[in-house]
Design an enzyme around this catalytic site. Sequence first.
Site, PDB file in Angstrom:
ATOM      1  NE  ARG A   5      45.321  34.055  43.013  1.00 34.77           N
ATOM      2  CZ  ARG A   5      45.929  35.024  43.676  1.00 34.77           C
ATOM      3  NH1 ARG A   5      46.302  34.845  44.920  1.00 34.77           N
ATOM      4  NH2 ARG A   5      46.176  36.188  43.103  1.00 34.77           N
ATOM      5  NE  ARG A  61      29.618  36.370  32.727  1.00 36.65           N
ATOM      6  CZ  ARG A  61      29.851  37.325  33.615  1.00 36.65           C
ATOM      7  NH1 ARG A  61      30.123  38.550  33.214  1.00 36.65           N
ATOM      8  NH2 ARG A  61      29.798  37.062  34.897  1.00 36.65           N
ATOM      9  CB  CYS A  73      34.477  41.620  38.879  1.00 41.78           C
ATOM     10  SG  CYS A  73      34.700  40.938  37.232  1.00 41.78           S
ATOM     11  CD  GLU A  76      43.731  42.046  45.538  1.00 42.14           C
ATOM     12  OE1 GLU A  76      44.358  41.606  46.513  1.00 42.14           O
ATOM     13  OE2 GLU A  76      43.046  41.326  44.789  1.00 42.14           O
ATOM     14  NE  ARG A  88      46.926  40.609  43.526  1.00 45.01           N
ATOM     15  CZ  ARG A  88      47.226  41.911  43.487  1.00 45.01           C
ATOM     16  NH1 ARG A  88      46.339  42.777  43.040  1.00 45.01           N
ATOM     17  NH2 ARG A  88      48.406  42.348  43.880  1.00 45.01           N
ATOM     18  CE1 TYR A 106      50.257  35.631  40.919  1.00 44.73           C
ATOM     19  CE2 TYR A 106      50.964  33.374  40.514  1.00 44.73           C
ATOM     20  CZ  TYR A 106      50.239  34.292  41.252  1.00 44.73           C
ATOM     21  OH  TYR A 106      49.488  33.872  42.322  1.00 44.73           O
ATOM     22  NE  ARG A 114      53.449  33.246  45.793  1.00 46.16           N
ATOM     23  CZ  ARG A 114      52.723  32.231  46.260  1.00 46.16           C
ATOM     24  NH1 ARG A 114      51.434  32.363  46.433  1.00 46.16           N
ATOM     25  NH2 ARG A 114      53.298  31.095  46.579  1.00 46.16           N
TER      26      ARG A 114
END
Length: 118
Positions: A5, A61, A73, A76, A88, A106, A114
């Site tokens: 993540r 890319r 994509c 969220e 994210r 992060y 987080r």
Amino acid sequence: MRGIRGAITAGGNTEEAIGDAAQRLVSTMLVENNISTEDIASMLFTVTSDLNASFPAEAVRKLAGFSQVPMMCALEVDVPGSLRQCIRLMMLVNTSASQSDIKHIYLGGAAQLRPDLI
């Protein structure tokens, strides 16, 4: 296979800001986890609703070695009061690393998401 993540906040809703943030996030995830593009099974980006000037995958890319990596994509979930201008990423990689050896990344304002992982 492991999931890694990551998240980062973009400097604004422009193609350049979104692209720079996405490239920085992916590059940092690769370095911190000693991954090559050949190890990546797929990548799923999400963006908050205030980032609609560009696709993060489009910018990634352009990095060397990413033209064959499957990317997607999505938007969220727009939770009231949540972090804005956030990209994210869930990166699925083929690795023999243990779950505890994976370094989730992060960056920027996303570090607050987080704090237990950074």
